[in-house]
Write a protein that holds these residues in place. Structure first.
Motif, PDB file in Angstrom:
ATOM      1  N   VAL A  34       0.855  -1.186   0.000  1.00  0.00           N
ATOM      2  CA  VAL A  34       0.000   0.000   0.000  1.00  0.00           C
ATOM      3  C   VAL A  34       0.894   1.241   0.000  1.00  0.00           C
ATOM      4  O   VAL A  34       1.802   1.352   0.824  1.00  0.00           O
ATOM      5  CB  VAL A  34      -0.937   0.006   1.226  1.00  0.00           C
ATOM      6  N   VAL A  35       0.623   2.135  -0.929  1.00  0.00           N
ATOM      7  CA  VAL A  35       1.424   3.345  -1.091  1.00  0.00           C
ATOM      8  C   VAL A  35       0.523   4.560  -0.883  1.00  0.00           C
ATOM      9  O   VAL A  35      -0.526   4.670  -1.522  1.00  0.00           O
ATOM     10  CB  VAL A  35       2.050   3.404  -2.509  1.00  0.00           C
ATOM     11  N   ASN A  36       0.916   5.455   0.005  1.00  0.00           N
ATOM     12  CA  ASN A  36       0.198   6.714   0.188  1.00  0.00           C
ATOM     13  C   ASN A  36       0.890   7.786  -0.647  1.00  0.00           C
ATOM     14  O   ASN A  36       2.062   8.083  -0.440  1.00  0.00           O
ATOM     15  CB  ASN A  36       0.177   7.152   1.653  1.00  0.00           C
ATOM     16  N   LEU A  37       0.154   8.367  -1.595  1.00  0.00           N
ATOM     17  CA  LEU A  37       0.697   9.429  -2.433  1.00  0.00           C
ATOM     18  C   LEU A  37       0.090  10.784  -2.098  1.00  0.00           C
ATOM     19  O   LEU A  37       0.233  11.735  -2.856  1.00  0.00           O
ATOM     20  CB  LEU A  37       0.467   9.105  -3.915  1.00  0.00           C
ATOM     21  N   ASP A  38      -0.589  10.889  -0.952  1.00  0.00           N
ATOM     22  CA  ASP A  38      -1.196  12.149  -0.526  1.00  0.00           C
ATOM     23  C   ASP A  38      -0.318  12.806   0.535  1.00  0.00           C
ATOM     24  O   ASP A  38      -0.340  12.395   1.693  1.00  0.00           O
ATOM     25  CB  ASP A  38      -2.589  11.910   0.030  1.00  0.00           C
ATOM     26  N   PRO A  48       0.703   2.600   5.509  1.00  0.00           N
ATOM     27  CA  PRO A  48       1.269   2.433   4.169  1.00  0.00           C
ATOM     28  C   PRO A  48       2.656   1.808   4.227  1.00  0.00           C
ATOM     29  O   PRO A  48       3.430   2.053   5.146  1.00  0.00           O
ATOM     30  CB  PRO A  48       1.329   3.852   3.624  1.00  0.00           C
ATOM     31  N   ASP A  49       2.941   0.993   3.227  1.00  0.00           N
ATOM     32  CA  ASP A  49       4.278   0.408   3.095  1.00  0.00           C
ATOM     33  C   ASP A  49       5.264   1.456   2.580  1.00  0.00           C
ATOM     34  O   ASP A  49       6.440   1.415   2.925  1.00  0.00           O
ATOM     35  CB  ASP A  49       4.235  -0.795   2.154  1.00  0.00           C
ATOM     36  N   VAL A  50       4.776   2.345   1.746  1.00  0.00           N
ATOM     37  CA  VAL A  50       5.568   3.466   1.241  1.00  0.00           C
ATOM     38  C   VAL A  50       4.698   4.712   1.412  1.00  0.00           C
ATOM     39  O   VAL A  50       3.518   4.702   1.055  1.00  0.00           O
ATOM     40  CB  VAL A  50       5.948   3.282  -0.245  1.00  0.00           C
ATOM     41  N   ASP A  51       5.277   5.756   1.979  1.00  0.00           N
ATOM     42  CA  ASP A  51       4.507   6.955   2.295  1.00  0.00           C
ATOM     43  C   ASP A  51       5.235   8.188   1.767  1.00  0.00           C
ATOM     44  O   ASP A  51       6.361   8.471   2.177  1.00  0.00           O
ATOM     45  CB  ASP A  51       4.322   7.062   3.809  1.00  0.00           C
ATOM     46  N   VAL A  52       4.574   8.918   0.875  1.00  0.00           N
ATOM     47  CA  VAL A  52       5.180  10.116   0.291  1.00  0.00           C
ATOM     48  C   VAL A  52       5.461  11.164   1.364  1.00  0.00           C
ATOM     49  O   VAL A  52       6.336  12.014   1.194  1.00  0.00           O
ATOM     50  CB  VAL A  52       4.287  10.678  -0.836  1.00  0.00           C
ATOM     51  N   ALA A  77       3.612  18.801  -4.783  1.00  0.00           N
ATOM     52  CA  ALA A  77       3.560  18.030  -6.034  1.00  0.00           C
ATOM     53  C   ALA A  77       4.851  18.206  -6.825  1.00  0.00           C
ATOM     54  O   ALA A  77       5.384  17.237  -7.380  1.00  0.00           O
ATOM     55  CB  ALA A  77       2.355  18.463  -6.867  1.00  0.00           C
ATOM     56  N   ASP A  78       5.361  19.428  -6.864  1.00  0.00           N
ATOM     57  CA  ASP A  78       6.634  19.668  -7.558  1.00  0.00           C
ATOM     58  C   ASP A  78       7.783  18.938  -6.875  1.00  0.00           C
ATOM     59  O   ASP A  78       8.643  18.347  -7.530  1.00  0.00           O
ATOM     60  CB  ASP A  78       6.950  21.163  -7.612  1.00  0.00           C
ATOM     61  N   LEU A  79       7.802  18.979  -5.548  1.00  0.00           N
ATOM     62  CA  LEU A  79       8.884  18.321  -4.808  1.00  0.00           C
ATOM     63  C   LEU A  79       8.797  16.803  -4.914  1.00  0.00           C
ATOM     64  O   LEU A  79       9.827  16.124  -4.942  1.00  0.00           O
ATOM     65  CB  LEU A  79       8.864  18.773  -3.348  1.00  0.00           C
ATOM     66  N   ILE A  80       7.589  16.269  -4.974  1.00  0.00           N
ATOM     67  CA  ILE A  80       7.420  14.825  -5.130  1.00  0.00           C
ATOM     68  C   ILE A  80       7.982  14.375  -6.478  1.00  0.00           C
ATOM     69  O   ILE A  80       8.607  13.315  -6.583  1.00  0.00           O
ATOM     70  CB  ILE A  80       5.935  14.423  -4.991  1.00  0.00           C
ATOM     71  N   GLU A  85      12.327   8.977  -8.348  1.00  0.00           N
ATOM     72  CA  GLU A  85      13.256   7.835  -8.394  1.00  0.00           C
ATOM     73  C   GLU A  85      13.338   7.138  -7.038  1.00  0.00           C
ATOM     74  O   GLU A  85      13.360   5.907  -6.966  1.00  0.00           O
ATOM     75  CB  GLU A  85      14.642   8.294  -8.851  1.00  0.00           C
ATOM     76  N   ASN A  86      13.385   7.914  -5.963  1.00  0.00           N
ATOM     77  CA  ASN A  86      13.427   7.327  -4.621  1.00  0.00           C
ATOM     78  C   ASN A  86      12.120   6.605  -4.307  1.00  0.00           C
ATOM     79  O   ASN A  86      12.146   5.509  -3.729  1.00  0.00           O
ATOM     80  CB  ASN A  86      13.708   8.399  -3.563  1.00  0.00           C
ATOM     81  N   LEU A  87      11.010   7.195  -4.664  1.00  0.00           N
ATOM     82  CA  LEU A  87       9.719   6.539  -4.440  1.00  0.00           C
ATOM     83  C   LEU A  87       9.632   5.238  -5.231  1.00  0.00           C
ATOM     84  O   LEU A  87       9.174   4.217  -4.702  1.00  0.00           O
ATOM     85  CB  LEU A  87       8.569   7.469  -4.841  1.00  0.00           C
ATOM     86  N   THR A  88      10.058   5.281  -6.466  1.00  0.00           N
ATOM     87  CA  THR A  88      10.027   4.081  -7.311  1.00  0.00           C
ATOM     88  C   THR A  88      10.888   2.982  -6.697  1.00  0.00           C
ATOM     89  O   THR A  88      10.479   1.820  -6.656  1.00  0.00           O
ATOM     90  CB  THR A  88      10.521   4.421  -8.730  1.00  0.00           C
ATOM     91  N   ARG A  89      12.050   3.335  -6.199  1.00  0.00           N
ATOM     92  CA  ARG A  89      12.928   2.358  -5.554  1.00  0.00           C
ATOM     93  C   ARG A  89      12.248   1.737  -4.343  1.00  0.00           C
ATOM     94  O   ARG A  89      12.277   0.528  -4.137  1.00  0.00           O
ATOM     95  CB  ARG A  89      14.237   3.018  -5.162  1.00  0.00           C
TER      96      ARG A  89
END
Length: 91
Positions: A34-38, A48-52, A77-80, A85-89
């Motif tokens: 589960v990824v949180n992109l908010d 979440p397993d990955v959290d923005v 949004a710009d900073l994300i 690349e880090n999120l994808t990893r």
């Protein structure tokens, strides 16, 4: 690997649906991440397993740049995008 994005307007139940769906998939012995992109989420009904929010903190942006919540979300949004690349990893 199957992938699902849960999208919708504010307050439409995305987080609760995500929590229920991930629990159901886990009970069905499915491998779930589960990824949180908010970046503006204050509380989530799931872990979440990955959290923005580990990369971008809207509250910090509001304070540091004297922004309101909407301006901070736009800046986030710009900073994300810089952290993709880090999120994808991590995912």
């Amino acid at each position: 690997m199957p992938l699902a994005f849960i999208i919708g307007t504010a307050g439409s139940g995305k987080s609760f649906f995500t929590a229920a769906l991930s629990e159901w998939l886990k009970m069905s012995k499915q491998d779930v991440a589960v990824v949180n992109l908010d970046p503006g989420a204050l509380k989530l009904p799931y872990s979440p397993d990955v959290d923005v929010r580990n990369y971008v903190d809207v509250g910090d942006l509001m304070e540091k740049y004297c922004l309101g919540p909407n301006g901070a979300l736009i800046m986030a949004a710009d900073l994300i995008a810089d952290e993709v690349e880090n999120l994808t990893r991590d995912i």
